[in-house]
Design a protein around this motif. Sequence first.
Motif, PDB file in Angstrom:
ATOM      1  N   SER A  81       4.253   4.130   4.680  1.00 21.31           N
ATOM      2  CA  SER A  81       5.023   4.343   3.463  1.00 21.31           C
ATOM      3  C   SER A  81       4.624   3.328   2.408  1.00 21.31           C
ATOM      4  CB  SER A  81       6.525   4.209   3.765  1.00 21.31           C
ATOM      5  OG  SER A  81       6.840   2.861   4.071  1.00 21.31           O
ATOM      6  N   ALA A  82       4.989   3.625   1.170  1.00 21.87           N
ATOM      7  CA  ALA A  82       4.715   2.685   0.084  1.00 21.87           C
ATOM      8  C   ALA A  82       5.415   1.357   0.333  1.00 21.87           C
ATOM      9  CB  ALA A  82       5.164   3.288  -1.240  1.00 21.87           C
ATOM     10  N   ALA A  83       6.625   1.412   0.914  1.00 20.53           N
ATOM     11  CA  ALA A  83       7.359   0.182   1.211  1.00 20.53           C
ATOM     12  C   ALA A  83       6.633  -0.649   2.266  1.00 20.53           C
ATOM     13  CB  ALA A  83       8.771   0.523   1.683  1.00 20.53           C
ATOM     14  N   ASP A  84       6.070   0.027   3.290  1.00 19.56           N
ATOM     15  CA  ASP A  84       5.310  -0.683   4.316  1.00 19.56           C
ATOM     16  C   ASP A  84       4.091  -1.370   3.712  1.00 19.56           C
ATOM     17  OD1 ASP A  84       7.055   0.056   6.284  1.00 19.56           O
ATOM     18  OD2 ASP A  84       5.816   1.685   7.067  1.00 19.56           O
ATOM     19  N   GLU A  85       3.370  -0.647   2.859  1.00 19.50           N
ATOM     20  CA  GLU A  85       2.165  -1.207   2.240  1.00 19.50           C
ATOM     21  C   GLU A  85       2.518  -2.397   1.356  1.00 19.50           C
ATOM     22  OE1 GLU A  85      -0.777  -0.687   3.016  1.00 19.50           O
ATOM     23  OE2 GLU A  85      -0.704   1.185   4.125  1.00 19.50           O
ATOM     24  N   GLN A  86       3.632  -2.295   0.627  1.00 20.75           N
ATOM     25  CA  GLN A  86       4.043  -3.404  -0.219  1.00 20.75           C
ATOM     26  C   GLN A  86       4.425  -4.611   0.624  1.00 20.75           C
ATOM     27  OE1 GLN A  86       4.014  -3.592  -3.719  1.00 20.75           O
ATOM     28  NE2 GLN A  86       4.260  -5.747  -3.118  1.00 20.75           N
ATOM     29  N   ALA A  87       5.128  -4.370   1.749  1.00 20.23           N
ATOM     30  CA  ALA A  87       5.506  -5.474   2.625  1.00 20.23           C
ATOM     31  C   ALA A  87       4.278  -6.161   3.204  1.00 20.23           C
ATOM     32  CB  ALA A  87       6.410  -4.962   3.750  1.00 20.23           C
TER      33      ALA A  87
END
Length: 239
Positions: A81-87
């Motif tokens: 997910s975009a959130a995973d990539e940002q993290a």
Amino acid sequence: MHFTSEQRLDNGVLEREFTLGEIPGTLWTPGTEPAPLILMAHNNGLPKGEPRLVARARYTAAQGYAVASIDAAGCGSRPRSAADEQARADLRRAMRAGEPVDGIFESFIGPLVEKAVPDWQTALDALLALPEIGGPVGYSGWTAVGIRLAVADPRIRAAGLFAGGYVPHAQREEARQVTVPLLFLLQWDDEGNPRQRALDLFDAFGSREKTLHANLGGHVGTPWFELEDGGRFYDRHLK
């Protein structure tokens, strides 16, 4: 379960790639007779094809076990997910800057475990239906997933866990519910996991039979002989 490729290794182990819906996996089997199964996961969502995991799997299969590894949701080759990539980007930046990283790990490892464990259980259902797999079932690898899986699925009979991966607070509390025999491997000088946190986690496990092996060295320095000792651990509880 659909097998997509296979090769016979020099030691007689059959290595097969498979897909199970959206789940890609690899299965190693030592022969045609039903064998106990070990689920093998890499720390923090690295791919099933990571060379150290593959070497462990091939060795373990040659000792008479069926071994399976998958890329669970958010892990390995699976979409993130975009959130995973940002993290993950935040984690790389914080590590370069020498900043605290526990909060960042909490933000994506916890959800990753929540998504990964159902995929492992789906794979386990399909694997146990194969004639070359007879159970019982063990687990090896990523501690956070191993804790959740051992609590959620009574088919897990023994677990070998690597202390080097980050364990979210929820799984640290959940460890008190783990009762299967445990072998816990700790690298004493692991740069990414303070040893006291690992020792506290070991103390929290509810298992009546639990063993801690600690070796000098950094994160990827686990001695090869621990794999041999791990084999004896699984022999006691799965054979």
